[in-house]
Design a protein around this motif. Structure first.
Motif, PDB file in Angstrom:
ATOM      1  N   TYR A   1       0.823  -1.216   0.000  1.00  0.00           N
ATOM      2  CA  TYR A   1       0.000   0.000   0.000  1.00  0.00           C
ATOM      3  C   TYR A   1       0.855   1.264   0.000  1.00  0.00           C
ATOM      4  O   TYR A   1       0.339   2.358   0.219  1.00  0.00           O
ATOM      5  CB  TYR A   1      -0.939   0.007   1.206  1.00  0.00           C
TER       6      TYR A   1
ATOM      7  N   PRO B   1       0.980   5.291   3.052  1.00  0.00           N
ATOM      8  CA  PRO B   1      -0.175   6.182   3.087  1.00  0.00           C
ATOM      9  C   PRO B   1      -0.183   7.053   4.345  1.00  0.00           C
ATOM     10  O   PRO B   1       0.411   6.649   5.338  1.00  0.00           O
ATOM     11  CB  PRO B   1      -1.361   5.196   3.114  1.00  0.00           C
TER      12      PRO B   1
ATOM     13  N   ALA C   1      -0.941   7.925  -1.393  1.00  0.00           N
ATOM     14  CA  ALA C   1      -2.235   7.315  -1.727  1.00  0.00           C
ATOM     15  C   ALA C   1      -3.186   8.374  -2.268  1.00  0.00           C
ATOM     16  O   ALA C   1      -3.043   9.559  -1.987  1.00  0.00           O
ATOM     17  CB  ALA C   1      -2.848   6.669  -0.488  1.00  0.00           C
TER      18      ALA C   1
ATOM     19  N   LEU D   1      -8.053   5.322   0.211  1.00  0.00           N
ATOM     20  CA  LEU D   1      -7.014   4.923   1.177  1.00  0.00           C
ATOM     21  C   LEU D   1      -6.420   6.156   1.864  1.00  0.00           C
ATOM     22  O   LEU D   1      -6.175   6.165   3.076  1.00  0.00           O
ATOM     23  CB  LEU D   1      -5.915   4.116   0.457  1.00  0.00           C
TER      24      LEU D   1
ATOM     25  N   THR E   1      -6.543   6.745   6.135  1.00  0.00           N
ATOM     26  CA  THR E   1      -5.242   6.707   6.824  1.00  0.00           C
ATOM     27  C   THR E   1      -4.863   8.099   7.342  1.00  0.00           C
ATOM     28  O   THR E   1      -4.259   8.226   8.408  1.00  0.00           O
ATOM     29  CB  THR E   1      -4.127   6.185   5.897  1.00  0.00           C
TER      30      THR E   1
ATOM     31  N   ILE F   1      -6.797  -2.639  11.225  1.00  0.00           N
ATOM     32  CA  ILE F   1      -6.103  -2.188  10.014  1.00  0.00           C
ATOM     33  C   ILE F   1      -5.059  -3.231   9.641  1.00  0.00           C
ATOM     34  O   ILE F   1      -4.383  -3.786  10.511  1.00  0.00           O
ATOM     35  CB  ILE F   1      -5.401  -0.842  10.286  1.00  0.00           C
ATOM     36  N   GLU F   2      -4.925  -3.501   8.363  1.00  0.00           N
ATOM     37  CA  GLU F   2      -3.915  -4.477   7.919  1.00  0.00           C
ATOM     38  C   GLU F   2      -2.517  -4.043   8.360  1.00  0.00           C
ATOM     39  O   GLU F   2      -2.180  -2.859   8.317  1.00  0.00           O
ATOM     40  CB  GLU F   2      -3.915  -4.546   6.382  1.00  0.00           C
TER      41      GLU F   2
ATOM     42  N   SER G   1       0.251  -4.236   6.887  1.00  0.00           N
ATOM     43  CA  SER G   1       1.068  -3.541   5.883  1.00  0.00           C
ATOM     44  C   SER G   1       0.689  -2.063   5.779  1.00  0.00           C
ATOM     45  O   SER G   1       1.530  -1.238   5.421  1.00  0.00           O
ATOM     46  CB  SER G   1       0.948  -4.225   4.527  1.00  0.00           C
ATOM     47  N   ILE G   2      -0.559  -1.733   6.131  1.00  0.00           N
ATOM     48  CA  ILE G   2      -0.933  -0.314   6.156  1.00  0.00           C
ATOM     49  C   ILE G   2      -0.310   0.358   7.379  1.00  0.00           C
ATOM     50  O   ILE G   2       0.247   1.454   7.282  1.00  0.00           O
ATOM     51  CB  ILE G   2      -2.473  -0.152   6.143  1.00  0.00           C
TER      52      ILE G   2
ATOM     53  N   GLY H   1       3.238   0.990   6.642  1.00  0.00           N
ATOM     54  CA  GLY H   1       3.397   2.115   5.728  1.00  0.00           C
ATOM     55  C   GLY H   1       3.257   3.449   6.433  1.00  0.00           C
ATOM     56  O   GLY H   1       4.052   4.369   6.224  1.00  0.00           O
TER      57      GLY H   1
END
Lengths: 400, 65
Positions: A88, A91, A95, A99, A103, A226-227, A229-230, A233
């Motif tokens: 992603y 962000p 983004a 997204l 974020t 929240i994932e 990987s987000i 990021g």
């Protein structure tokens, strides 16, 4: 070190890493505004360079044609990993909505006015301690010994990572931004930074703390966590965007005060001059250039832009545009009409702007409180870095 | 003098709050709004004009009748 071919024609073949541009971009922008306000270059892929306030602001607001999915001024041309490290990106800065929208809402409360006030005492103590450490020497490097040491420690505290690792964090951020033209250094720095936060995320899941990283892991959006990987990021962005940028603004401002003793005197003796002066220093020495990627063929100000082209968001040049600022190359500490865009414009306005402003103000206040008079050391060399972030890397000064 | 902040234009630079905290408030997301109904006391009119002239998004308007 970057080795670039000399630029013969800035209108058609510019290079933001050219030493001429890093040392004095101002005269280059002046020439371009007269002859070719949106310059072009194929040196690092097809890239456009706007130089007027109006064009930069218009581009920032047209998120349909100019996407933030790639914001790097120096494109990454090294070997891509098989699996994207951050699917992603980082962000919200890299983004587009939606997204971007959610974020950004996660991040903003950590950098609100109210929250930033709570970081001020810690910042002041840090700055005071740094000045005290070299005060008796009568000399210091205002960039390396001072400016560079401040934002990384404040950001570390907000993220909940150890201040003892500041030099390591600084090294990673420089690899990503300052040495972005060396693809190997950049890739290694990026991977080291991400790997560090992967481990930190796992640690926070077991032992949550009172910090941004823990809070992101505990936040739910539409009933779902929240994932990872987000979260990674957003954490990476906070470190990358919060270090080099503010350090460069503090360094440029101290360089200005070292070379303009009358301005140092004004700020040392009149605390009420500070709010407008901070904005003027941000305008005149805006550190950050961003980028956008063109989403589809479009004509902008007569320029035939193609899908995939880069457009550099030249906020520093916008802030020196005589059509928007009277006598733009003069630093007028009490400039009253100052709609500068040092923190960008539109929906991507810098999320950390309140923090950056506080750090810049406190850094200057604590310096001037103890060192009201200082100048560049005779015979010493002031060095600047450029590209995505412009600022001094060495400002050797002496004081009585 | 009376002022208002256009919520569609404000992106949270908070320049107005920094220069004239008596006249504006900002929320946790940085969005600014006027204090009360936006009526500016005479002694704060210079500050209101300063805030207008420093908003990068042209989001503050003088809506005096």
């Amino acid at each position: 070190m970057t080795d670039v071919r000399p630029v013969a024609d800035w209108k058609t073949d510019f290079d933001v890493l050219s030493p001429a541009y890093v040392d004095d971009p101002f005269s280059i922008w002046d020439d371009l505004r007269e002859s070719c306000p949106v310059a072009h270059s194929d040196r690092r892929g097809s890239t456009w360079l706007p130089t007027t306030y109006k064009d930069v602001v218009d581009l920032a607001h047209d998120i349909e044609h100019f996407s933030s999915l790639d914001i790097t001024v120096i494109p990454f041309t090294g070997e891509e990993p098989e699996e994207p490290v951050l699917p992603y990106g980082v962000p919200p800065i890299s983004a587009d909505p939606p997204l971007h929208t959610f974020t950004r809402r996660l991040l903003l409360p950590w950098f609100s006015h109210r929250k930033v006030e709570s970081y001020e005492a810690m910042t002041r103590e840090l700055c005071a301690g740094l000045v005290e450490s070299f005060l008796a020497d009568g000399r210091a490097d205002a960039a390396a010994d001072y400016a560079q040491q401040i934002p990384v420690r404040v950001i570390a505290a907000i993220l909940g990572v150890p201040a003892e690792l500041s030099d390591t964090f600084t090294g990673w951020v420089r690899a990503v931004l300052e040495f972005a033209d060396d693809m190997e250094v950049r890739r290694d720095g990026t991977i080291a930074l991400i790997e560090y936060f992967v481990a930190e995320v796992e640690r926070r899941k077991q032992h949550p703390g009172d910090d941004l990283l823990s809070a992101l892991l505990q936040t739910e959006v539409d009933g779902q966590p929240i994932e990872d990987s987000i979260v990674l990021g957003v954490a990476a962005l906070t470190l990358i965007a919060g270090v080099d940028t503010t350090w460069s603004a503090i360094g440029s401002s101290l360089w200005h005060l070292a070379t303009h003793p009358e301005d140092a005197k004004t700020l040392a003796t009149d605390p009420e001059a500070m709010p407008l002066a901070i904005e003027e220093l941000l305008r005149a020495y805006s550190p950050v250039t961003m980028a956008r990627v063109v989403t589809g063929d479009v004509e902008f100000e007569g320029c035939p832009m193609h899908a995939g082209d880069k457009v550099l968001m030249n906020f520093p040049a916008a802030n020196r545009d005589p059509a928007a600022f009277e006598n733009p190359d003069a630093v007028v500490l009490d400039r009253a009409h100052n709609r500068h865009v040092a923190f960008g414009s539109g929906i991507h306005r810098c999320a950390g702007s309140n923090l950056a402003r506080m750090e810049l103000r406190v850094a200057i206040e604590e310096w001037l409180k103890r060192i009201p008079e200082f100048r560049i050391e005779e015979g010493a060399e002031v060095t600047w870095a450029g590209g995505q972030v412009r600022g001094p890397r060495s400002v050797p000064v002496v004081f009585p | 003098m009376r002022i208002r902040v256009d919520p569609d234009k404000c992106t949270g630079h908070a320049r107005c709050y920094g220069l004239a905290p008596e006249l504006f408030s900002v929320d946790d997301y940085g969005l600014s709004s006027v204090v009360g109904d936006g009526t500016v006391p005479p002694e704060l009119e210079d500050k209101a004009r300063l805030a207008i002239a420093n908003c990068p998004e042209y989001a503050i308007e003088d809506v005096s009748g």
